[in-house]
Scaffold this motif. Structure first.
Motif, PDB file in Angstrom:
ATOM      1  N   ILE A 147      -8.077   3.416   1.820  1.00 20.79           N
ATOM      2  CA  ILE A 147      -6.901   2.392   1.865  1.00 20.79           C
ATOM      3  C   ILE A 147      -8.081   0.999   1.262  1.00 20.79           C
ATOM      4  O   ILE A 147      -7.382   0.232   0.627  1.00 20.79           O
ATOM      5  CB  ILE A 147      -6.326   1.961   3.281  1.00 20.79           C
ATOM      6  CG1 ILE A 147      -5.375   3.054   3.465  1.00 20.79           C
ATOM      7  CG2 ILE A 147      -5.571   0.683   3.087  1.00 20.79           C
ATOM      8  CD1 ILE A 147      -4.314   3.286   2.579  1.00 20.79           C
TER       9      ILE A 147
ATOM     10  N   ARG B  61      13.593   9.090   1.226  1.00 21.01           N
ATOM     11  CA  ARG B  61      12.060   9.254   1.203  1.00 21.01           C
ATOM     12  C   ARG B  61      11.884  10.527   2.249  1.00 21.01           C
ATOM     13  O   ARG B  61      12.415  10.759   3.370  1.00 21.01           O
ATOM     14  CB  ARG B  61      11.445   8.006   1.857  1.00 21.01           C
ATOM     15  CG  ARG B  61      10.653   7.134   0.459  1.00 21.01           C
ATOM     16  CD  ARG B  61      10.494   5.830   1.207  1.00 21.01           C
ATOM     17  NE  ARG B  61       9.436   5.996   2.305  1.00 21.01           N
ATOM     18  CZ  ARG B  61       8.807   5.044   2.878  1.00 21.01           C
ATOM     19  NH1 ARG B  61       8.786   3.747   2.325  1.00 21.01           N
ATOM     20  NH2 ARG B  61       7.697   5.169   3.579  1.00 21.01           N
TER      21      ARG B  61
ATOM     22  N   MET C 163       1.028  11.303   4.564  1.00 17.81           N
ATOM     23  CA  MET C 163       2.031  10.568   4.440  1.00 17.81           C
ATOM     24  C   MET C 163       3.193  11.349   4.733  1.00 17.81           C
ATOM     25  O   MET C 163       4.184  10.749   5.545  1.00 17.81           O
ATOM     26  CB  MET C 163       2.173  10.251   3.057  1.00 17.81           C
ATOM     27  CG  MET C 163       1.213   9.038   2.682  1.00 17.81           C
ATOM     28  SD  MET C 163       1.203   8.670   0.870  1.00 17.81           S
ATOM     29  CE  MET C 163       2.787   7.584   0.791  1.00 17.81           C
TER      30      MET C 163
ATOM     31  N   LEU D  16       0.572   4.112  -2.734  1.00 18.28           N
ATOM     32  CA  LEU D  16       0.216   5.531  -2.321  1.00 18.28           C
ATOM     33  C   LEU D  16       1.454   6.408  -2.885  1.00 18.28           C
ATOM     34  O   LEU D  16       0.949   7.500  -3.667  1.00 18.28           O
ATOM     35  CB  LEU D  16       0.187   5.592  -0.771  1.00 18.28           C
ATOM     36  CG  LEU D  16      -0.929   5.007  -0.210  1.00 18.28           C
ATOM     37  CD1 LEU D  16      -0.843   4.874   1.479  1.00 18.28           C
ATOM     38  CD2 LEU D  16      -2.410   5.692  -0.478  1.00 18.28           C
ATOM     39  N   ARG D  17       2.503   6.246  -2.899  1.00 18.56           N
ATOM     40  CA  ARG D  17       3.514   6.992  -3.403  1.00 18.56           C
ATOM     41  C   ARG D  17       3.504   7.269  -5.009  1.00 18.56           C
ATOM     42  O   ARG D  17       3.824   8.167  -5.364  1.00 18.56           O
ATOM     43  CB  ARG D  17       4.930   6.261  -3.198  1.00 18.56           C
ATOM     44  CG  ARG D  17       5.519   6.734  -1.519  1.00 18.56           C
ATOM     45  CD  ARG D  17       6.879   6.243  -1.428  1.00 18.56           C
ATOM     46  NE  ARG D  17       6.917   4.725  -1.328  1.00 18.56           N
ATOM     47  CZ  ARG D  17       6.641   4.004  -0.050  1.00 18.56           C
ATOM     48  NH1 ARG D  17       6.240   4.783   0.994  1.00 18.56           N
ATOM     49  NH2 ARG D  17       6.728   2.964  -0.121  1.00 18.56           N
TER      50      ARG D  17
ATOM     51  N   GLY E 122       2.552  -3.955   4.430  1.00 14.08           N
ATOM     52  CA  GLY E 122       2.086  -2.563   4.880  1.00 14.08           C
ATOM     53  C   GLY E 122       0.564  -2.414   4.872  1.00 14.08           C
ATOM     54  O   GLY E 122       0.067  -1.356   5.309  1.00 14.08           O
TER      55      GLY E 122
ATOM     56  N   ASN F 130       1.703   9.829   9.330  1.00 15.73           N
ATOM     57  CA  ASN F 130       0.565   9.547   9.695  1.00 15.73           C
ATOM     58  C   ASN F 130      -0.376   8.437   8.835  1.00 15.73           C
ATOM     59  O   ASN F 130       0.318   8.494   7.655  1.00 15.73           O
ATOM     60  CB  ASN F 130      -0.704  10.595   9.931  1.00 15.73           C
ATOM     61  CG  ASN F 130      -0.135  11.598  11.050  1.00 15.73           C
ATOM     62  OD1 ASN F 130       0.602  11.020  12.340  1.00 15.73           O
ATOM     63  ND2 ASN F 130      -0.059  12.911  10.984  1.00 15.73           N
TER      64      ASN F 130
ATOM     65  N   ARG G  85      -3.128  -2.006   8.353  1.00 12.40           N
ATOM     66  CA  ARG G  85      -2.281  -1.560   9.525  1.00 12.40           C
ATOM     67  C   ARG G  85      -3.275  -0.865  10.764  1.00 12.40           C
ATOM     68  O   ARG G  85      -2.735  -0.308  11.627  1.00 12.40           O
ATOM     69  CB  ARG G  85      -1.806  -0.073   8.858  1.00 12.40           C
ATOM     70  CG  ARG G  85      -0.204  -0.114   8.450  1.00 12.40           C
ATOM     71  CD  ARG G  85       0.254   1.144   7.844  1.00 12.40           C
ATOM     72  NE  ARG G  85       1.301   1.389   7.917  1.00 12.40           N
ATOM     73  CZ  ARG G  85       2.318   1.395   6.730  1.00 12.40           C
ATOM     74  NH1 ARG G  85       1.945   0.497   6.024  1.00 12.40           N
ATOM     75  NH2 ARG G  85       3.572   1.809   7.104  1.00 12.40           N
TER      76      ARG G  85
ATOM     77  N   GLN H 207      -9.173  -1.862   9.301  1.00 12.44           N
ATOM     78  CA  GLN H 207      -8.448  -2.418   7.900  1.00 12.44           C
ATOM     79  C   GLN H 207      -8.374  -3.722   7.879  1.00 12.44           C
ATOM     80  O   GLN H 207      -8.756  -4.258   6.895  1.00 12.44           O
ATOM     81  CB  GLN H 207      -7.210  -1.821   7.612  1.00 12.44           C
ATOM     82  CG  GLN H 207      -7.024  -0.464   7.237  1.00 12.44           C
ATOM     83  CD  GLN H 207      -5.680   0.239   7.118  1.00 12.44           C
ATOM     84  OE1 GLN H 207      -4.985  -0.708   6.416  1.00 12.44           O
ATOM     85  NE2 GLN H 207      -5.608   1.568   7.069  1.00 12.44           N
TER      86      GLN H 207
ATOM     87  N   ARG I  23       6.164   8.016  13.153  1.00  9.16           N
ATOM     88  CA  ARG I  23       5.667   6.796  12.325  1.00  9.16           C
ATOM     89  C   ARG I  23       5.768   5.467  13.426  1.00  9.16           C
ATOM     90  O   ARG I  23       4.888   4.638  13.359  1.00  9.16           O
ATOM     91  CB  ARG I  23       6.520   6.360  11.202  1.00  9.16           C
ATOM     92  CG  ARG I  23       6.310   7.312   9.827  1.00  9.16           C
ATOM     93  CD  ARG I  23       7.423   7.359   8.777  1.00  9.16           C
ATOM     94  NE  ARG I  23       7.409   5.770   8.107  1.00  9.16           N
ATOM     95  CZ  ARG I  23       8.514   5.573   7.502  1.00  9.16           C
ATOM     96  NH1 ARG I  23       9.552   6.463   7.294  1.00  9.16           N
ATOM     97  NH2 ARG I  23       8.298   4.525   6.770  1.00  9.16           N
TER      98      ARG I  23
ATOM     99  N   VAL J  46      -3.027   7.155   6.444  1.00  9.86           N
ATOM    100  CA  VAL J  46      -4.138   7.588   5.491  1.00  9.86           C
ATOM    101  C   VAL J  46      -5.377   6.769   5.888  1.00  9.86           C
ATOM    102  O   VAL J  46      -5.478   5.598   6.302  1.00  9.86           O
ATOM    103  CB  VAL J  46      -3.548   6.986   3.903  1.00  9.86           C
ATOM    104  CG1 VAL J  46      -4.641   7.410   2.928  1.00  9.86           C
ATOM    105  CG2 VAL J  46      -2.437   7.636   3.630  1.00  9.86           C
TER     106      VAL J  46
ATOM    107  N   THR K  77       0.778  -1.147  -0.171  1.00  7.13           N
ATOM    108  CA  THR K  77      -0.045   0.020  -0.084  1.00  7.13           C
ATOM    109  C   THR K  77       0.788   1.322   0.184  1.00  7.13           C
ATOM    110  O   THR K  77       0.498   2.369  -0.481  1.00  7.13           O
ATOM    111  CB  THR K  77      -1.037  -0.109   1.039  1.00  7.13           C
ATOM    112  OG1 THR K  77      -0.491  -0.504   2.167  1.00  7.13           O
ATOM    113  CG2 THR K  77      -2.196  -0.902   0.962  1.00  7.13           C
TER     114      THR K  77
HETATM  115  P1  AMP Z   1       5.164   2.265   3.916  1.00  8.49           P
HETATM  116  O1  AMP Z   1       6.031   2.342   2.610  1.00  8.49           O
HETATM  117  O2  AMP Z   1       4.333   1.022   3.954  1.00  8.49           O
HETATM  118  O3  AMP Z   1       6.146   2.537   5.151  1.00  8.49           O
HETATM  119  O4  AMP Z   1       4.111   3.492   3.853  1.00  8.49           O
HETATM  120  C1  AMP Z   1       4.376   4.788   3.651  1.00  8.49           C
HETATM  121  C2  AMP Z   1       3.189   5.566   4.127  1.00  8.49           C
HETATM  122  O5  AMP Z   1       2.021   5.397   3.424  1.00  8.49           O
HETATM  123  C3  AMP Z   1       2.768   5.377   5.664  1.00  8.49           C
HETATM  124  O6  AMP Z   1       3.479   6.124   6.743  1.00  8.49           O
HETATM  125  C4  AMP Z   1       1.174   5.910   5.613  1.00  8.49           C
HETATM  126  O7  AMP Z   1       1.166   7.407   5.754  1.00  8.49           O
HETATM  127  C5  AMP Z   1       0.909   5.360   4.289  1.00  8.49           C
HETATM  128  N1  AMP Z   1       0.151   3.955   4.260  1.00  8.49           N
HETATM  129  C6  AMP Z   1       0.796   2.895   3.711  1.00  8.49           C
HETATM  130  N2  AMP Z   1       0.140   1.806   4.034  1.00  8.49           N
HETATM  131  C7  AMP Z   1      -1.235   2.207   4.752  1.00  8.49           C
HETATM  132  C8  AMP Z   1      -2.123   1.514   5.490  1.00  8.49           C
HETATM  133  N3  AMP Z   1      -2.377   0.396   5.334  1.00  8.49           N
HETATM  134  N4  AMP Z   1      -3.030   2.291   5.883  1.00  8.49           N
HETATM  135  C9  AMP Z   1      -2.653   3.814   6.145  1.00  8.49           C
HETATM  136  N5  AMP Z   1      -1.552   4.157   5.686  1.00  8.49           N
HETATM  137  C10 AMP Z   1      -0.873   3.649   5.000  1.00  8.49           C
END
Ligand code: AMP
Length: 215
Positions: free
Chosen positions: A64, A158, A53, A35-36, A83, A57, A86, A90, A169, A59, A31
């Motif tokens: 999601i 990042r 992000m 999102l990125r 990921g 925090n 979370r 969810q 985080r 999302v 995820t």
């Molecule tokens: P990650 O690459 O998995 O560390 O995700 C980077 C950022 O994306 C997180 O710090 C959140 O802001 C957002 N994110 C990723 N996956 C989720 C999820 N399942 N629920 C909510 N936010 C998410």
């Protein structure tokens, strides 16, 4: 087969998920990567997700779950979630969606890493903005400094890997994501793996667990 990788930021779940999915022919769903990409492409979802992000925090759950629903088609060998989930809502949302298609979670692999190690790793982390490969100074260096081994793009830090955001985080992880350990432990799905070892050793433990889930 449907597998979830759980673990704090910097536990190595992204690195291991890519290798595991590749070896086992599972569809890898990160995820964070999705999102990125949405942020980079400036989609409606990306615009909504960006500020959460950048502050480290989460999302909102509905965004999601909508994103997962779109992708949860039947994959021949199954999915490896990285990921996600979370939060408890969810996880409940995922169970409901899987119930609709007659499927369920088979195993949750929890990569265990201490807070000190997380902070150390994330402050040394660089990633490829193009293919999402992850590098780590000083342990996982690219062959040519600052350049991705896989696609040749210039590596970047990042935005959410700064010390302040990393600390947030980690707090968010403890408050909102760690309760998932009990959620899945109560369903006898949780398998803990020591994530503070050499990458190859961790991978072989994860592969052995996957093989046991397939039996
Ligand atoms: P990650 O690459 O998995 O560390 O995700 C980077 C950022 O994306 C997180 O710090 C959140 O802001 C957002 N994110 C990723 N996956 C989720 C999820 N399942 N629920 C909510 N936010 C998410």
């Amino acid at each position: 087969m449907l597998i979830i990788m759980l673990g704090p930021p910097g536990s190595g779940k992204g690195t291991q998920a890519v290798r595991l999915a590749d070896k086992k022919g599972l569809a890898h769903l990160s995820t964070g990567d999705l999102l990125r990409n949405a942020v980079k492409e400036g989609t409606e979802l990306g615009l909504k997700a960006k500020t959460y992000m950048e502050a480290g925090n989460l999302v909102p759950d509905d965004l999601i779950l909508g994103m997962i629903r779109e992708r949860l088609q039947v994959s021949e060998n199954g999915f490896l979630f990285d990921g996600f989930p979370r939060t408890i809502p969810q996880a409940e949302g995922l169970d409901a969606m899987l119930g609709e298609i007659g499927s369920k979670v088979d195993m949750v692999m929890d990569l265990e890493v201490s807070d000190e190690e997380v902070i150390k790793r994330l402050s040394g982390r660089f990633s490829c903005p193009k293919c999402q490969a992850i590098y780590n100074y000083p342990n996982m260096l690219p062959k040519k400094e600052g350049i991705c081994d896989k696609c040749g793009a210039e590596l970047q830090k990042r935005k959410d890997d700064t010390e302040e955001v990393v600390t947030n985080r980690l707090e968010v992880y403890k408050k909102q994501t760690q309760p998932l350990q009990d959620y899945y432990r109560n369903q006898s799905l949780l398998k803990g793996v020591d994530g503070e070892r050499e990458i190859g050793m961790i991978l072989s433990d994860l592969l052995a667990l996957l093989d046991s889930a397939a039996d």
